[in-house]
Enzyme design. Structure first.
Site, mmCIF file in Angstrom:
data_model
loop_
_atom_site.group_PDB
_atom_site.id
_atom_site.type_symbol
_atom_site.label_atom_id
_atom_site.label_comp_id
_atom_site.label_asym_id
_atom_site.label_seq_id
_atom_site.Cartn_x
_atom_site.Cartn_y
_atom_site.Cartn_z
ATOM 1 N N HIS A 49 0.835 -1.185 0.000
ATOM 2 C CA HIS A 49 0.000 0.000 0.000
ATOM 3 C C HIS A 49 0.880 1.249 0.000
ATOM 4 C CE1 HIS A 49 -3.770 -2.204 1.771
ATOM 5 N NE2 HIS A 49 -3.335 -2.717 0.630
ATOM 6 N N GLU A 51 1.441 3.726 2.123
ATOM 7 C CA GLU A 51 2.264 4.037 3.287
ATOM 8 C C GLU A 51 3.539 3.199 3.307
ATOM 9 O OE1 GLU A 51 -2.080 4.080 4.835
ATOM 10 O OE2 GLU A 51 -0.934 3.226 3.170
ATOM 11 N N CYS A 74 -4.878 1.277 6.894
ATOM 12 C CA CYS A 74 -5.642 0.066 7.174
ATOM 13 C C CYS A 74 -5.182 -0.571 8.489
ATOM 14 C CB CYS A 74 -5.552 -0.922 6.021
ATOM 15 S SG CYS A 74 -3.885 -1.483 5.640
ATOM 16 N N ALA A 153 -19.691 13.867 -26.274
ATOM 17 C CA ALA A 153 -19.222 14.882 -27.217
ATOM 18 C C ALA A 153 -20.413 15.276 -28.075
ATOM 19 C CB ALA A 153 -18.088 14.335 -28.084
ATOM 20 N N ASP A 199 -20.800 1.678 -34.325
ATOM 21 C CA ASP A 199 -19.480 2.325 -34.441
ATOM 22 C C ASP A 199 -18.306 1.359 -34.410
ATOM 23 O OD1 ASP A 199 -20.911 4.679 -34.424
ATOM 24 O OD2 ASP A 199 -20.514 5.127 -32.319
ATOM 25 N N LEU A 203 -12.370 1.469 -27.720
ATOM 26 C CA LEU A 203 -12.503 1.876 -26.318
ATOM 27 C C LEU A 203 -11.212 1.683 -25.509
ATOM 28 C CD1 LEU A 203 -16.065 0.477 -25.496
ATOM 29 C CD2 LEU A 203 -15.450 2.715 -26.418
#
Length: 367
Positions: A49, A51, A74, A153, A199, A203
Site C-alpha cells: 500500500h 504508506e 488500514c 461529445a 461504431d 474503447l
C-alpha cells in the site's frame, strides 16, 4: 495533503478494487524547515500500500517524521499486513489523515491503533479533496456501485451524430487526448450494444506510453449480440471485455463470446431491459470503483433518468450537424442537462475549438 492527492491520482484505474492512496513522509528539523523523504502510491492489488511504499523510500529517515496520507491507514490483515502497524514500527511520530475509511467495519480502527501506540494523529486535512479522490472507492463500499462519469461529445446543435452517417467527428485533437486520459484513469468503460454495432469502437487508451492503461471494456447487451468480428471481441485477450446480458440470453451466443475471451455477466431484466442500477451493482460486486460511460443517446438517457450519474463531462465541438441530427438525449436537451439543479458546474475550459464543461452531482454525500 494536496500533494499526496495529486500523487494518488497516478494509480486511478490501476489498483481497483483498492483505493489509490497517496502518502508522503515529511521530516522536519530544528530550524523549522521540512523536506519530503518518502513518497508512495498504492501498488497493484496484492502488493504494498501507499504508506509502505513511502516508508521504504524514506528508510531510517521515517523515524520521528510525519506521514501525510489521503485515507486512513488500514488496520487489518488482508493480502498485505496493516499499514498502521508499519507506521508504528517505522517510528513515525505523527500521521495526518485526509479522510476516514468509509467501511463502517474498519472506520476509525487504524486511527485507534496509531493513537494507542503513542502516535499523534490529525484527521480531516483537505478532506473534501480526499473525498473526491476516493469517491469511487466509497461508492462501492456504501452503495456497491462504482462512481459513474458520463462523457458526451456534442455538436453546436446538441447532437452526437447523423442518421445513417455512422461515426461523426465532433471534437478535435486536444479533446481526444483528454478523453483518452479519462479512460486511463477509470477502471472500466461502458457502452450499449447499439453503439457497439453502429461504431465498432475499440474503447482503449491510445496515448503514447499509456497503452497498458486501457480500462475493462463493458457492453450492455441483453441478447448477447456482440459480433465475434468486432474490434472489442478480437482484442479481448489483450484488453478485457465484459458483456452484461439477460438471464435469457442465447446460450449459444454466450458460449461463442466466452470462447473468444469475453466475460459474460448475467443479470435479470426489469421491464424488458437491463436497468442501470442492476448493471452497476453487478460491476460493483466485481470490484469496479470508477466507471466511464461512453454510450450513445439511449444509455446516457437511461442512466440520467435512473439518477445513476455522479459526474458529467460534456465536450461541445464547433461542428453543426443540422438535418438528420441524432440528439444527445431522448428526453432532454443539452441545455437541460447543463441547467440540472442536481449538478454543480466544477470546470469549464477551452480545448482548441472545443468547450469542456464538467458537472458534479451535489452534494458529495458519501464518506
Amino acid at each position: 495533503m494536496h500533494a499526496a492527492v495529486r500523487l494518488a491520482r497516478r494509480g486511478l484505474g490501476l489498483v481497483w478494487p483498492n483505493p489509490s492512496v497517496g502518502a508522503l513522509i515529511v521530516l522536519g528539523d530544528s530550524a523549522g524547515t521540512s523536506r519530503v523523504c518518502g513518497r508512495g502510491v498504492t501498488s497493484l492489488p496484492g502488493s504494498a500500500h501507499a504508506e509502505v511504499n513511502a516508508l521504504r523510500q524514506a528508510g531510517s529517515l521515517a523515524r520521528g517524521a510525519t506521514c501525510y496520507v489521503t485515507l486512513e491507514p488500514c488496520s487489518h490483515f488482508g493480502r498485505t499486513p496493516p499499514c498502521a502497524n508499519a507506521l508504528i514500527e517505522a517510528g513515525v511520530k505523527r500521521v495526518v489523515v485526509g479522510m476516514l475509511d468509509p467501511n463502517p467495519r474498519v472506520r476509525g480502527r487504524g486511527i485507534a491503533m496509531l493513537e494507542d501506540a503513542g502516535v499523534e494523529v490529525t484527521v480531516g486535512v483537505a478532506q473534501e479533496a480526499c473525498k473526491r479522490l476516493h469517491h469511487g472507492f466509497a461508492s462501492r463500499i456504501e452503495r456497491m456501485e462504482p462512481e459513474v462519469t458520463l462523457k458526451m461529445a456534442v455538436s453546436q446543435d446538441g447532437a452526437i451524430g447523423r442518421e445513417g452517417g455512422g461515426q461523426v467527428k465532433i471534437s478535435g485533437a486536444l479533446a481526444k487526448t483528454y478523453v483518452h486520459g479519462l479512460r486511463a484513469s477509470h477502471d472500466a468503460i461502458l457502452i450499449g450494444i447499439g453503439t457497439a454495432l453502429a461504431d465498432d469502437p475499440e474503447l482503449t487508451c491510445r496515448l503514447p506510453g499509456m497503452e497498458d492503461r486501457s480500462p475493462v471494456r463493458i457492453v450492455i447487451d441483453s441478447e448477447a449480440r456482440l459480433p465475434l468480428s468486432s474490434k472489442l471481441v478480437r482484442e479481448a485477450a489483450r484488453v478485457p471485455v465484459w458483456v452484461i446480458c439477460s438471464n435469457e440470453a442465447s446460450t449459444e451466443n454466450l458460449q461463442a463470446l466466452s470462447d473468444a475471451g469475453v466475460k459474460p455477466i448475467r443479470v435479470p431484466l426489469e421491464d424488458g431491459a437491463i436497468a442501470p442500477h442492476v448493471a452497476l451493482k453487478a460491476l460493483g460486486t466485481r470490484g469496479v470503483t470508477r466507471l466511464l460511460l461512453e454510450g450513445g443517446r439511449r444509455i446516457a438517457s437511461a442512466f440520467l433518468r435512473a439518477d445513476a450519474v455522479d459526474e458529467i463531462c460534456l465536450i461541445k465541438g464547433a461542428l453543426t450537424i443540422g438535418e438528420g441530427a441524432i440528439t444527445a438525449f431522448d428526453d432532454r436537451t443539452v441545455d437541460d442537462v447543463l441547467a440540472d439543479p442536481a449538478f454543480e458546474r466544477v470546470e469549464t475550459g477551452v480545448m482548441g475549438p472545443d468547450l469542456l464543461t464538467r458537472l458534479r452531482k451535489k452534494p458529495l454525500s458519501l464518506s
